[in-house]
Motif scaffolding. Structure first.
Motif, PDB file in Angstrom:
ATOM      1  N   ILE A 250       0.845  -1.178   0.000  1.00 34.65           N
ATOM      2  CA  ILE A 250       0.000   0.000   0.000  1.00 34.65           C
ATOM      3  C   ILE A 250       0.887   1.237   0.000  1.00 34.65           C
ATOM      4  CG2 ILE A 250      -1.945   1.183   1.080  1.00 34.65           C
ATOM      5  CD1 ILE A 250      -2.516  -1.750   0.294  1.00 34.65           C
ATOM      6  N   VAL A 251       0.764   2.052  -1.036  1.00 33.06           N
ATOM      7  CA  VAL A 251       1.535   3.292  -1.135  1.00 33.06           C
ATOM      8  C   VAL A 251       0.554   4.448  -1.274  1.00 33.06           C
ATOM      9  CG1 VAL A 251       3.315   4.567  -2.381  1.00 33.06           C
ATOM     10  CG2 VAL A 251       3.402   2.056  -2.308  1.00 33.06           C
ATOM     11  N   ASP A 252       0.533   5.314  -0.262  1.00 35.12           N
ATOM     12  CA  ASP A 252      -0.327   6.499  -0.291  1.00 35.12           C
ATOM     13  C   ASP A 252      -1.796   6.126  -0.550  1.00 35.12           C
ATOM     14  OD1 ASP A 252      -0.622   9.179   0.128  1.00 35.12           O
ATOM     15  OD2 ASP A 252      -0.103   9.778  -1.916  1.00 35.12           O
ATOM     16  N   GLY A 253      -2.229   5.042   0.071  1.00 30.48           N
ATOM     17  CA  GLY A 253      -3.623   4.643  -0.018  1.00 30.48           C
ATOM     18  C   GLY A 253      -3.987   3.775  -1.203  1.00 30.48           C
ATOM     19  N   LYS A 254      -3.032   3.460  -2.080  1.00 39.03           N
ATOM     20  CA  LYS A 254      -3.320   2.647  -3.258  1.00 39.03           C
ATOM     21  C   LYS A 254      -2.616   1.308  -3.152  1.00 39.03           C
ATOM     22  CE  LYS A 254      -2.694   2.509  -8.310  1.00 39.03           C
ATOM     23  NZ  LYS A 254      -3.961   1.793  -8.550  1.00 39.03           N
ATOM     24  N   PRO A 255      -3.331   0.196  -3.406  1.00 42.12           N
ATOM     25  CA  PRO A 255      -2.706  -1.126  -3.335  1.00 42.12           C
ATOM     26  C   PRO A 255      -1.990  -1.506  -4.631  1.00 42.12           C
ATOM     27  CG  PRO A 255      -5.055  -1.370  -3.740  1.00 42.12           C
ATOM     28  CD  PRO A 255      -4.797   0.112  -3.612  1.00 42.12           C
ATOM     29  N   TYR A 256      -0.873  -2.213  -4.486  1.00 42.14           N
ATOM     30  CA  TYR A 256      -0.089  -2.720  -5.617  1.00 42.14           C
ATOM     31  C   TYR A 256       0.248  -4.183  -5.350  1.00 42.14           C
ATOM     32  CZ  TYR A 256       0.721   2.208  -6.768  1.00 42.14           C
ATOM     33  OH  TYR A 256       0.551   3.535  -7.087  1.00 42.14           O
ATOM     34  N   ALA A 257       0.282  -4.982  -6.402  1.00 38.66           N
ATOM     35  CA  ALA A 257       0.716  -6.367  -6.284  1.00 38.66           C
ATOM     36  C   ALA A 257       2.220  -6.416  -6.038  1.00 38.66           C
ATOM     37  CB  ALA A 257       0.374  -7.135  -7.559  1.00 38.66           C
ATOM     38  N   CYS A 258       2.626  -7.244  -5.086  1.00 35.10           N
ATOM     39  CA  CYS A 258       4.057  -7.415  -4.812  1.00 35.10           C
ATOM     40  C   CYS A 258       4.513  -8.817  -5.180  1.00 35.10           C
ATOM     41  CB  CYS A 258       4.352  -7.124  -3.347  1.00 35.10           C
ATOM     42  SG  CYS A 258       6.089  -7.290  -2.919  1.00 35.10           S
ATOM     43  N   HIS A 259       3.818  -9.840  -4.686  1.00 32.89           N
ATOM     44  CA  HIS A 259       4.097 -11.198  -5.158  1.00 32.89           C
ATOM     45  C   HIS A 259       2.941 -12.132  -4.816  1.00 32.89           C
ATOM     46  CE1 HIS A 259       6.391 -12.082  -1.147  1.00 32.89           C
ATOM     47  NE2 HIS A 259       5.246 -12.728  -1.090  1.00 32.89           N
ATOM     48  N   LEU A 260       2.969 -13.276  -5.462  1.00 32.95           N
ATOM     49  CA  LEU A 260       2.031 -14.359  -5.198  1.00 32.95           C
ATOM     50  C   LEU A 260       2.842 -15.641  -5.050  1.00 32.95           C
ATOM     51  CD1 LEU A 260      -0.589 -16.048  -5.143  1.00 32.95           C
ATOM     52  CD2 LEU A 260      -0.638 -15.885  -7.652  1.00 32.95           C
ATOM     53  N   ALA A 261       2.686 -16.307  -3.912  1.00 33.33           N
ATOM     54  CA  ALA A 261       3.339 -17.597  -3.684  1.00 33.33           C
ATOM     55  C   ALA A 261       2.285 -18.689  -3.740  1.00 33.33           C
ATOM     56  CB  ALA A 261       4.045 -17.600  -2.333  1.00 33.33           C
ATOM     57  N   VAL A 262       2.560 -19.746  -4.502  1.00 31.75           N
ATOM     58  CA  VAL A 262       1.635 -20.869  -4.670  1.00 31.75           C
ATOM     59  C   VAL A 262       2.349 -22.133  -4.211  1.00 31.75           C
ATOM     60  CG1 VAL A 262       0.176 -22.138  -6.286  1.00 31.75           C
ATOM     61  CG2 VAL A 262       0.659 -19.703  -6.698  1.00 31.75           C
ATOM     62  N   ALA A 263       1.717 -22.894  -3.306  1.00 29.71           N
ATOM     63  CA  ALA A 263       2.377 -24.094  -2.779  1.00 29.71           C
ATOM     64  C   ALA A 263       1.338 -25.100  -2.308  1.00 29.71           C
ATOM     65  CB  ALA A 263       3.319 -23.727  -1.634  1.00 29.71           C
ATOM     66  N   ASP A 264       1.796 -26.321  -2.077  1.00 26.98           N
ATOM     67  CA  ASP A 264       0.905 -27.363  -1.574  1.00 26.98           C
ATOM     68  C   ASP A 264       0.967 -27.450  -0.059  1.00 26.98           C
ATOM     69  OD1 ASP A 264       3.415 -28.377  -1.234  1.00 26.98           O
ATOM     70  OD2 ASP A 264       3.083 -30.208  -2.404  1.00 26.98           O
ATOM     71  N   ARG A 265       1.452 -26.380   0.590  1.00 27.88           N
ATOM     72  CA  ARG A 265       1.560 -26.338   2.041  1.00 27.88           C
ATOM     73  C   ARG A 265       0.955 -25.028   2.535  1.00 27.88           C
ATOM     74  NH1 ARG A 265       7.928 -26.292   3.121  1.00 27.88           N
ATOM     75  NH2 ARG A 265       7.275 -25.536   5.176  1.00 27.88           N
ATOM     76  N   TRP A 266       0.358 -25.064   3.714  1.00 31.17           N
ATOM     77  CA  TRP A 266      -0.312 -23.867   4.236  1.00 31.17           C
ATOM     78  C   TRP A 266       0.689 -22.811   4.721  1.00 31.17           C
ATOM     79  CZ3 TRP A 266       0.791 -22.218   9.095  1.00 31.17           C
ATOM     80  CH2 TRP A 266       1.422 -23.136   9.947  1.00 31.17           C
ATOM     81  N   ASP A 267       1.856 -23.265   5.197  1.00 29.84           N
ATOM     82  CA  ASP A 267       2.834 -22.335   5.785  1.00 29.84           C
ATOM     83  C   ASP A 267       3.763 -21.799   4.683  1.00 29.84           C
ATOM     84  OD1 ASP A 267       3.816 -24.907   5.487  1.00 29.84           O
ATOM     85  OD2 ASP A 267       5.243 -24.731   7.137  1.00 29.84           O
ATOM     86  N   ILE A 268       3.200 -20.986   3.826  1.00 31.05           N
ATOM     87  CA  ILE A 268       3.954 -20.476   2.675  1.00 31.05           C
ATOM     88  C   ILE A 268       4.667 -19.182   3.034  1.00 31.05           C
ATOM     89  CG2 ILE A 268       3.825 -19.857   0.235  1.00 31.05           C
ATOM     90  CD1 ILE A 268       0.975 -20.804   0.186  1.00 31.05           C
ATOM     91  N   TRP A 269       5.886 -19.058   2.596  1.00 37.10           N
ATOM     92  CA  TRP A 269       6.462 -17.756   2.305  1.00 37.10           C
ATOM     93  C   TRP A 269       7.189 -17.937   0.982  1.00 37.10           C
ATOM     94  CZ3 TRP A 269       7.892 -20.841   6.331  1.00 37.10           C
ATOM     95  CH2 TRP A 269       9.221 -21.223   6.455  1.00 37.10           C
ATOM     96  N   TYR A 270       7.544 -16.854   0.359  1.00 41.13           N
ATOM     97  CA  TYR A 270       7.905 -16.931  -1.051  1.00 41.13           C
ATOM     98  C   TYR A 270       9.059 -17.899  -1.313  1.00 41.13           C
ATOM     99  CZ  TYR A 270       7.943 -15.311  -5.865  1.00 41.13           C
ATOM    100  OH  TYR A 270       7.831 -15.250  -7.235  1.00 41.13           O
ATOM    101  N   LEU A 271      10.013 -17.949  -0.388  1.00 37.38           N
ATOM    102  CA  LEU A 271      11.214 -18.742  -0.639  1.00 37.38           C
ATOM    103  C   LEU A 271      10.987 -20.246  -0.533  1.00 37.38           C
ATOM    104  CD1 LEU A 271      13.951 -16.578   1.133  1.00 37.38           C
ATOM    105  CD2 LEU A 271      13.359 -16.674  -1.299  1.00 37.38           C
ATOM    106  N   ASN A 272       9.871 -20.681   0.070  1.00 35.84           N
ATOM    107  CA  ASN A 272       9.656 -22.129   0.165  1.00 35.84           C
ATOM    108  C   ASN A 272       8.567 -22.616  -0.784  1.00 35.84           C
ATOM    109  OD1 ASN A 272       7.126 -21.641   1.285  1.00 35.84           O
ATOM    110  ND2 ASN A 272       7.608 -22.453   3.303  1.00 35.84           N
ATOM    111  N   ALA A 273       8.090 -21.723  -1.674  1.00 35.33           N
ATOM    112  CA  ALA A 273       6.965 -22.075  -2.544  1.00 35.33           C
ATOM    113  C   ALA A 273       7.396 -22.731  -3.847  1.00 35.33           C
ATOM    114  CB  ALA A 273       6.136 -20.832  -2.850  1.00 35.33           C
ATOM    115  N   GLY A 274       8.692 -22.768  -4.131  1.00 37.55           N
ATOM    116  CA  GLY A 274       9.168 -23.398  -5.359  1.00 37.55           C
ATOM    117  C   GLY A 274       8.785 -22.644  -6.617  1.00 37.55           C
ATOM    118  N   MET A 275       8.717 -21.332  -6.526  1.00 30.60           N
ATOM    119  CA  MET A 275       8.317 -20.529  -7.685  1.00 30.60           C
ATOM    120  C   MET A 275       9.357 -20.593  -8.804  1.00 30.60           C
ATOM    121  SD  MET A 275       5.354 -19.384  -6.749  1.00 30.60           S
ATOM    122  CE  MET A 275       5.001 -18.107  -7.943  1.00 30.60           C
TER     123      MET A 275
END
Length: 378
Positions: A250-275
Motif C-alpha cells: 500500500i503506497v499512499d492509499g493505493k494497493p499494488y501487487a508485490c508477489h504471489l506464492a503458490v504451494a501445496d503447504r499452508w505455511d507459505i512464504w515466497y522462498l519455500n513455494a518453489g516458484m
C-alpha cells in the motif's frame, strides 16, 4: 550478494581485519553487523551494531549528485535486520539522498536535525522498537518536515492488536491472535487446530500448525522461548488443493501487487513455494500482477479500502489470502516486510516492471508530500 548466493565470508574477513586494526568506518561496521545476521549469527550482529551505534547514529547512503532534489530521513531502531523497513530497496534512484538516523534511548535526537525534505518512520511495532517509537512520538507534533508512517499508527500493527483494528470490515476475515506464555497454555481450553509462533519471530521461524494436545506438548518442548502468538487455523486452500498467499503493498492509499506464492503447504512464504522451479506458478503470478487492478483489487475493493483507512499508514504491506467463501484473509500487516527487485530477470521477466511501478509510486509520494509542505510554507 546474499540473494544471489555469493560467499559473504571474504568480505566478513576483510571487515573484521579493519575492525581489529581500528580502521573500520561506522558504515562498514553496520555492514559487518548485517553480514553476521545473514550468516545466521544474529547475536553477534546485534552486538556489533550496538558498539557502532554508541558513537555514530546517522548514516548516508550513496547519492550521485551534490544537490539532490529529494532528501529523505529514515528513522530507524537498533534492532535486527527484519525489524526496520528495508527502504534502500525502494529508493533505487541514485539522485535521491537517503539518510538513516538510528533513534536510540541512550542518545538524544541531534539538534538541529539533519537537513531533509521528508522523514519516514521505518521502525516496526515490535518489542525492541517500542522505546524508539515512543521517542519519535514525543516530538512528532513539532517535526519540522512531513513525517510519514507516524509512530502512533505503526504501534497498531503487532499481531495481537491488528485483529482489534480490522475486525468488522466487510469482506475481510482476520482470526484473533492472542499473546500467551507457557503457563497460559492449557490444552483442555484450546480449540484445535491452531497456529502457534514465537512472539517476535520473522519469516516463519517457529511457525507451526498444532492439531492436538500431544502435538502442542511436543512443540513447547522444542521451543526455548517463553511467549507465543496463537490463532485459529483457517484452511485457505483452493479447489485444486493448493494454497496461495499474496503480498500487497500500500503506497499512499493505493494497493499494488508485490508477489504471489503458490504451494501445496499452508505455511507459505515466497522462498519455500518453489516458484523458481515451476513455470505454471510463475505464469499464475504474472497473471495476478498484470490483472491486479481489474481482478484481485476489484474483488476485494471494499475490504482493502476499509483496511487501508483503519491502518492509516502512508506505506505498509499486507500478507493475505482468499478464503473459500471469497473473503480477504489477513495474515499480517506491517511496515517492514521486504519489497525488492532482486529476483533473476531471466526467470521472472515480469517482476522488474511491477517492482518499478511500486518504487515509482513510493518516490512520487515522497516528492508530492515534500513539495506540498514547501508550498504551504511559502
Amino acid at each position: 550478494m546474499a540473494a544471489t548466493g555469493a560467499d559473504l565470508r571474504p568480505l566478513w574477513n576483510a571487515l573484521i581485519a579493519k575492525l581489529m586494526d581500528g580502521t573500520i568506518e561506522a558504515g562498514e561496521g553496520l555492514d559487518l553487523s548485517l553480514i553476521a545476521q545473514l550468516l545466521g549469527d544474529k547475536e553477534a550482529g546485534l552486538a556489533i551494531q550496538h558498539e557502532i551505534l554508541k558513537s555514530h547514529q546517522l548514516f548516508r547512503s550513496k547519492c550521485s549528485v551534490q544537490q539532490p532534489p529529494l532528501r529523505v530521513l529514515a528513522l530507524a531502531a537498533a534492532t535486527d535486520m527484519g525489524s526496520n523497513t528495508p527502504i534502500e530497496f525502494l529508493l533505487e534512484n541514485p539522485c535521491v539522498e537517503l539518510m538513516t538516523l538510528y533513534v536510540i534511548p541512550e542518545v538524544e535526537l541531534p539538534r538541529p536535525l539533519p537537513e531533509h525534505d521528508i522523514a519516514i518512520v521505518i521502525a516496526s511495532d515490535s518489542e525492541d522498537c517500542r522505546d524508539t517509537l515512543r521517542m519519535i512520538d514525543n516530538v512528532a507534533a513539532s517535526w519540522p518536515r512531513p513525517l510519514l508512517n507516524p509512530p502512533h499508527r505503526v504501534c497498531n500493527l503487532d499481531r495481537d492488536k491488528l485483529h482489534g483494528l480490522l475486525t468488522g470490515i466487510e469482506g475481510l476475515e482476520i482470526p484473533a491472535t492472542i499473546a500467551v506464555n507457557r503457563a497460559q497454555f492449557a490444552a483442555d481450553d484450546v480449540a484445535f487446530p491452531i497456529i502457534v509462533r514465537p512472539r517476535g519471530s520473522h519469516a516463519g521461524k517457529g511457525l507451526a500448525k498444532i492439531d492436538d494436545a500431544s502435538a502442542l506438548e511436543n512443540y513447547l518442548g522444542e521451543q526455548q522461548v517463553q511467549e507465543f502468538f496463537v490463532s485459529r487455523f483457517v484452511d485457505y486452500s483452493g479447489d485444486d488443493g493448493l494454497f496461495r498467499k499474496f503480498r500487497i503493498v500500500i503506497v499512499d492509499g493505493k494497493p499494488y501487487a508485490c508477489h504471489l506464492a503458490v504451494a501445496d503447504r499452508w505455511d507459505i512464504w515466497y522462498l519455500n513455494a518453489g516458484m523458481t522451479q515451476s513455470a505454471s506458478k510463475r505464469l499464475e503470478e504474472e497473471t495476478f500482477m498484470h490483472t491486479f487492478d481489474i481482478g484481485f483489487a476489484r474483488r476485494h475493493a471494499t475490504a482493502l479500502a476499509g483496511m487501508i483507512d483503519r491502518i492509516g499508514l502512508d506505506y505498509f504491506m499486507v500478507d493475505c489470502a482468499e478464503t473459500k467463501d471469497g473473503s480477504l484473509l489477513i495474515f499480517e500487516a506491517d511496515n517492514t516486510a521486504i519489497v525488492h527487485n532482486m529476483d533473476p530477470p531471466e526467470i521472472f521477466p515480469y517482476k522488474a516492471p511491477q517492482m518499478r511501478k511500486v518504487f515509482d509510486a513510493f518516490e512520487a509520494m515522497l516528492e508530492r508530500r515534500a513539495r506540498h509542505a514547501r508550498e504551504q510554507a511559502a
